[in-house]
Write a protein that holds these residues in place. Structure first.
Motif, PDB file in Angstrom:
ATOM      1  N   PRO A   1      36.990  35.766  34.609  1.00 52.28           N
ATOM      2  CA  PRO A   1      37.470  35.743  35.988  1.00 52.28           C
ATOM      3  C   PRO A   1      36.731  34.670  36.795  1.00 52.28           C
ATOM      4  O   PRO A   1      35.513  34.553  36.709  1.00 52.28           O
ATOM      5  CB  PRO A   1      37.145  37.137  36.527  1.00 52.28           C
TER       6      PRO A   1
ATOM      7  N   ARG B   1      35.620  42.822  38.436  1.00 53.75           N
ATOM      8  CA  ARG B   1      34.954  43.807  37.579  1.00 53.75           C
ATOM      9  C   ARG B   1      33.456  43.556  37.400  1.00 53.75           C
ATOM     10  O   ARG B   1      32.984  43.232  36.328  1.00 53.75           O
ATOM     11  CB  ARG B   1      35.612  43.836  36.198  1.00 53.75           C
TER      12      ARG B   1
ATOM     13  N   ASP C   1      31.766  40.283  41.494  1.00 50.42           N
ATOM     14  CA  ASP C   1      32.127  39.942  42.870  1.00 50.42           C
ATOM     15  C   ASP C   1      30.939  39.298  43.576  1.00 50.42           C
ATOM     16  O   ASP C   1      29.897  39.930  43.741  1.00 50.42           O
ATOM     17  CB  ASP C   1      32.566  41.206  43.611  1.00 50.42           C
TER      18      ASP C   1
ATOM     19  N   HIS D   1      38.988  33.444  45.701  1.00 56.78           N
ATOM     20  CA  HIS D   1      40.091  34.061  46.431  1.00 56.78           C
ATOM     21  C   HIS D   1      40.594  32.972  47.369  1.00 56.78           C
ATOM     22  O   HIS D   1      39.812  32.426  48.146  1.00 56.78           O
ATOM     23  CB  HIS D   1      39.586  35.277  47.210  1.00 56.78           C
TER      24      HIS D   1
ATOM     25  N   HIS E   1      39.606  46.383  50.697  1.00 61.52           N
ATOM     26  CA  HIS E   1      40.323  47.201  49.719  1.00 61.52           C
ATOM     27  C   HIS E   1      41.363  46.395  48.948  1.00 61.52           C
ATOM     28  O   HIS E   1      42.500  46.822  48.784  1.00 61.52           O
ATOM     29  CB  HIS E   1      40.990  48.405  50.393  1.00 61.52           C
ATOM     30  N   ASP E   2      40.993  45.210  48.500  1.00 59.71           N
ATOM     31  CA  ASP E   2      41.901  44.362  47.732  1.00 59.71           C
ATOM     32  C   ASP E   2      41.785  44.743  46.262  1.00 59.71           C
ATOM     33  O   ASP E   2      40.857  44.340  45.575  1.00 59.71           O
ATOM     34  CB  ASP E   2      41.545  42.886  47.948  1.00 59.71           C
ATOM     35  N   LEU E   3      42.727  45.537  45.782  1.00 55.29           N
ATOM     36  CA  LEU E   3      42.692  46.043  44.415  1.00 55.29           C
ATOM     37  C   LEU E   3      42.743  44.907  43.397  1.00 55.29           C
ATOM     38  O   LEU E   3      42.060  44.937  42.376  1.00 55.29           O
ATOM     39  CB  LEU E   3      43.844  47.023  44.186  1.00 55.29           C
ATOM     40  N   TRP E   4      43.561  43.881  43.682  1.00 56.87           N
ATOM     41  CA  TRP E   4      43.661  42.739  42.765  1.00 56.87           C
ATOM     42  C   TRP E   4      42.289  42.091  42.579  1.00 56.87           C
ATOM     43  O   TRP E   4      41.853  41.827  41.473  1.00 56.87           O
ATOM     44  CB  TRP E   4      44.660  41.713  43.316  1.00 56.87           C
ATOM     45  N   TRP E   5      41.597  41.815  43.683  1.00 55.51           N
ATOM     46  CA  TRP E   5      40.288  41.169  43.631  1.00 55.51           C
ATOM     47  C   TRP E   5      39.289  42.060  42.896  1.00 55.51           C
ATOM     48  O   TRP E   5      38.571  41.596  42.008  1.00 55.51           O
ATOM     49  CB  TRP E   5      39.810  40.863  45.048  1.00 55.51           C
ATOM     50  N   ALA E   6      39.230  43.341  43.245  1.00 58.94           N
ATOM     51  CA  ALA E   6      38.265  44.260  42.633  1.00 58.94           C
ATOM     52  C   ALA E   6      38.486  44.371  41.124  1.00 58.94           C
ATOM     53  O   ALA E   6      37.530  44.384  40.346  1.00 58.94           O
ATOM     54  CB  ALA E   6      38.361  45.637  43.288  1.00 58.94           C
ATOM     55  N   THR E   7      39.749  44.412  40.708  1.00 55.76           N
ATOM     56  CA  THR E   7      40.052  44.511  39.285  1.00 55.76           C
ATOM     57  C   THR E   7      39.686  43.228  38.556  1.00 55.76           C
ATOM     58  O   THR E   7      39.095  43.248  37.482  1.00 55.76           O
ATOM     59  CB  THR E   7      41.547  44.826  39.077  1.00 55.76           C
ATOM     60  N   ALA E   8      40.025  42.096  39.148  1.00 54.07           N
ATOM     61  CA  ALA E   8      39.746  40.803  38.509  1.00 54.07           C
ATOM     62  C   ALA E   8      38.249  40.547  38.388  1.00 54.07           C
ATOM     63  O   ALA E   8      37.776  40.019  37.382  1.00 54.07           O
ATOM     64  CB  ALA E   8      40.414  39.676  39.296  1.00 54.07           C
TER      65      ALA E   8
END
Length: 195
Positions: free
Chosen positions: A101, A147, A150, A105, A138-145
Motif C-alpha cells: 500500500p 492496515r 497509516d 490519499h 472514518h474512511d474505510l477504504w483508507w483504513a483497509t488499504a
C-alpha cells in the motif's frame, strides 16, 4: 467529441488507453462542485498524456477552484520530454503500489502539497497539520488499504519514532511526486481551495 487512442512507451512498460471528450478546441474536463486532489490527479494525468502525445491539444477545465467561484481555465502543459519523465515517475509509483500500500490519499496529499515549501526537502510541519485536518474521518477504504501503515495514526509496533517518521516520509515523497507531475502550479500556493 472524439476519442484519442494511444500507446506510449515508458521505459520497459507501454501505457495504452484512450482519452475521450476531445473537441476541435481542445479536451474538455468538467468537475461539478469543488476541485479536489482526486480531480487534479485525473485531469493532471490527462494533461500529461496530451503533452506527451499531442501538445497542440489544450486541456480546458470547467471547475470551482474556490468554493462558489466557478471558472474555466486551460490546464498548464509540459514539454513533451518533461511529460514523459513525469509519466514514468507515476508509472513507477503504480508498480510500487502493486506490491504494497502506498501512503497516499489524493485529497489529503493535495492539501499537503499546497502548503509545502518549494525548496524544502523534508516534512513541512504546517503542511502536515493541514493534511491531517483534511484526512476524511472514518474512511474505510483508507483504513483497509493502510492496515497498520497509516502515517497519520500509527506509531509503529512498539511506538517507535523511526517507524512513524518513515511512514510520514513515504506520504511526503508520494504526495510530492504525484502532484509535481499532476498539479505543479499549486506547489506551496497555500491557497484555500476548500479541499
Amino acid at each position: 467529441p472524439a476519442v484519442l487512442p494511444f500507446e506510449l512507451k515508458l521505459g520497459s512498460h507501454v501505457l495504452s488507453g484512450s482519452l475521450d471528450r476531445i473537441y476541435p478546441q481542445g479536451a474538455a474536463r468538467i468537475v461539478l462542485g469543488e476541485m479536489r486532489g482526486r480531480h487534479h490527479c485525473m485531469q493532471g494525468l490527462d494533461a500529461l498524456l496530451l503533452s506527451a502525445l499531442h501538445p497542440e491539444i489544450p486541456l480546458v477545465e470547467f471547475a470551482e477552484l474556490k468554493k462558489g467561484e466557478p471558472l474555466q481555465r486551460v490546464r498548464p502543459t509540459h514539454e513533451k520530454e518533461a511529460a514523459i519523465r513525469q509519466l514514468s515517475v507515476l508509472m513507477d509509483l503504480f508498480i510500487e503500489g502493486q506490491t504494497r500500500p502506498l501512503a497516499f490519499h489524493p485529497d489529503v496529499g493535495f492539501s499537503y502539497f499546497k502548503q509545502a515549501s518549494v525548496d524544502e526537502a523534508g516534512i513541512n510541519e504546517k503542511a502536515w497539520e493541514q493534511a491531517a485536518e483534511a484526512m476524511p474521518k472514518h474512511d474505510l477504504w483508507w483504513a483497509t488499504a493502510m492496515r497498520g501503515n497509516d502515517p497519520f495514526l500509527d506509531q509503529g509496533d512498539q511506538g517507535e519514532q523511526g517507524d512513524s517518521f518513515d511512514k510520514r516520509m513515504a506520504f511526503h515523497e508520494t504526495s510530492m511526486s504525484v502532484f509535481r507531475a499532476c498539479a505543479p502550479e499549486f506547489l506551496g500556493s497555500g491557497e484555500d481551495t476548500d479541499d
